[in-house]
Write a protein that holds these residues in place. Sequence first.
Motif, PDB file in Angstrom:
ATOM      1  N   PRO A   1       0.579  -1.300  -0.126  1.00 42.85           N
ATOM      2  CA  PRO A   1      -0.044  -0.476  -0.108  1.00 42.85           C
ATOM      3  C   PRO A   1       0.922   1.309   0.137  1.00 42.85           C
ATOM      4  O   PRO A   1       0.700   1.720   0.082  1.00 42.85           O
ATOM      5  CB  PRO A   1      -1.072  -0.173   1.270  1.00 42.85           C
ATOM      6  N   ARG A   2       2.741   1.210   0.513  1.00 40.53           N
ATOM      7  CA  ARG A   2       2.799   2.668   0.092  1.00 40.53           C
ATOM      8  C   ARG A   2       3.602   2.380  -0.899  1.00 40.53           C
ATOM      9  O   ARG A   2       3.315   4.131  -1.062  1.00 40.53           O
ATOM     10  CB  ARG A   2       3.810   2.561   1.508  1.00 40.53           C
ATOM     11  N   CYS A   3       4.239   1.802  -1.491  1.00 41.65           N
ATOM     12  CA  CYS A   3       5.081   1.780  -2.860  1.00 41.65           C
ATOM     13  C   CYS A   3       4.466   1.353  -4.065  1.00 41.65           C
ATOM     14  O   CYS A   3       5.230   1.182  -4.966  1.00 41.65           O
ATOM     15  CB  CYS A   3       6.131   1.632  -2.647  1.00 41.65           C
ATOM     16  N   LEU A   4       3.292   0.444  -3.889  1.00 38.90           N
ATOM     17  CA  LEU A   4       2.524  -0.153  -5.357  1.00 38.90           C
ATOM     18  C   LEU A   4       3.452  -1.279  -5.764  1.00 38.90           C
ATOM     19  O   LEU A   4       3.000  -1.596  -6.603  1.00 38.90           O
ATOM     20  CB  LEU A   4       2.229   1.184  -5.737  1.00 38.90           C
ATOM     21  N   GLU A   5       4.764  -1.670  -5.117  1.00 33.51           N
ATOM     22  CA  GLU A   5       5.446  -2.691  -5.738  1.00 33.51           C
ATOM     23  C   GLU A   5       4.530  -4.676  -5.525  1.00 33.51           C
ATOM     24  O   GLU A   5       3.478  -4.311  -4.308  1.00 33.51           O
ATOM     25  CB  GLU A   5       6.858  -2.860  -4.981  1.00 33.51           C
ATOM     26  N   VAL A   6       4.521  -5.630  -6.901  1.00 29.88           N
ATOM     27  CA  VAL A   6       4.216  -6.381  -6.124  1.00 29.88           C
ATOM     28  C   VAL A   6       4.960  -6.782  -4.718  1.00 29.88           C
ATOM     29  O   VAL A   6       5.532  -7.084  -4.351  1.00 29.88           O
ATOM     30  CB  VAL A   6       4.480  -7.588  -7.242  1.00 29.88           C
ATOM     31  N   VAL A   7       4.001  -8.174  -3.992  1.00 31.97           N
ATOM     32  CA  VAL A   7       4.325  -8.125  -2.866  1.00 31.97           C
ATOM     33  C   VAL A   7       3.042  -9.615  -3.232  1.00 31.97           C
ATOM     34  O   VAL A   7       2.539  -9.921  -3.622  1.00 31.97           O
ATOM     35  CB  VAL A   7       4.615  -7.378  -1.888  1.00 31.97           C
ATOM     36  N   ILE A   8       3.104 -10.788  -2.202  1.00 34.62           N
ATOM     37  CA  ILE A   8       2.865 -11.418  -1.662  1.00 34.62           C
ATOM     38  C   ILE A   8       2.319 -11.171  -0.588  1.00 34.62           C
ATOM     39  O   ILE A   8       3.771 -11.468   0.593  1.00 34.62           O
ATOM     40  CB  ILE A   8       3.699 -13.061  -1.678  1.00 34.62           C
ATOM     41  N   TRP A   9       1.026 -11.772   0.284  1.00 32.08           N
ATOM     42  CA  TRP A   9       0.418 -11.466   1.279  1.00 32.08           C
ATOM     43  C   TRP A   9       0.277 -13.245   1.746  1.00 32.08           C
ATOM     44  O   TRP A   9      -0.138 -13.290   1.258  1.00 32.08           O
ATOM     45  CB  TRP A   9      -0.555 -10.945   1.257  1.00 32.08           C
ATOM     46  N   ALA A  10       1.310 -13.263   3.717  1.00 30.91           N
ATOM     47  CA  ALA A  10       1.278 -14.860   3.339  1.00 30.91           C
ATOM     48  C   ALA A  10       0.886 -14.713   4.936  1.00 30.91           C
ATOM     49  O   ALA A  10       0.615 -12.749   5.387  1.00 30.91           O
ATOM     50  CB  ALA A  10       2.726 -14.648   3.306  1.00 30.91           C
ATOM     51  N   THR A  11       0.338 -15.440   5.979  1.00 34.28           N
ATOM     52  CA  THR A  11      -0.719 -15.467   7.099  1.00 34.28           C
ATOM     53  C   THR A  11       0.491 -16.485   7.830  1.00 34.28           C
ATOM     54  O   THR A  11       0.750 -17.437   7.454  1.00 34.28           O
ATOM     55  CB  THR A  11      -1.752 -16.328   7.391  1.00 34.28           C
ATOM     56  N   THR A  12       0.665 -15.479   8.948  1.00 33.06           N
ATOM     57  CA  THR A  12       1.744 -15.724  10.030  1.00 33.06           C
ATOM     58  C   THR A  12       0.653 -17.483  11.089  1.00 33.06           C
ATOM     59  O   THR A  12      -0.555 -17.395  10.539  1.00 33.06           O
ATOM     60  CB  THR A  12       1.868 -14.658  11.315  1.00 33.06           C
TER      61      THR A  12
ATOM     62  N   CYS B   1      10.628  -1.825   1.152  1.00 30.59           N
ATOM     63  CA  CYS B   1      10.057  -1.042   0.776  1.00 30.59           C
ATOM     64  C   CYS B   1      10.835  -0.138   0.901  1.00 30.59           C
ATOM     65  O   CYS B   1      12.051   0.874   1.526  1.00 30.59           O
ATOM     66  CB  CYS B   1       9.504  -1.215   1.727  1.00 30.59           C
ATOM     67  N   LYS B   2      10.954   0.813  -0.343  1.00 34.51           N
ATOM     68  CA  LYS B   2      11.901   1.915  -0.762  1.00 34.51           C
ATOM     69  C   LYS B   2      10.774   3.105  -0.015  1.00 34.51           C
ATOM     70  O   LYS B   2      11.529   3.924  -0.018  1.00 34.51           O
ATOM     71  CB  LYS B   2      11.609   1.710  -2.097  1.00 34.51           C
TER      72      LYS B   2
END
Length: 111
Positions: free
Chosen positions: A18-29, A83-84
């Motif tokens: 949501p901050r830098c708009l790069e592609v990430v994988i959202w994983a659950t802890t 994150c940049k």
Amino acid sequence: MPYPSTYPPPPNGPGYCPRCLEVVIWATTVNRRALAVDPERDPKGNQAVRQDATGRWLVRQLTRERPVPEHDEHLHMPHVATCKVPAPPKPRRPAAPRHRRGVRPNPRWGR
């Protein structure tokens, strides 16, 4: 019968930061919290990421007891470390002055 959760499920799978708009994988802890990890595998990473049989992405921190990834896990770097865009500073609450609300009576005063 268990009650339904009052919290929405955490985001899971490919998405965007949501901050830098790069592609990430959202994983659950393990604690059902969402953690964004970089999609590229990184041998310097400290998060073991895997995808279970239902397609959910799960992540765990490497620990002293389990220091290496297990059979279907891969090392990834947490996105917050790469994150940049820096996190916004938390607003400081103004320090409230301490007011005296009353004085506790001393039992020796009544003598």
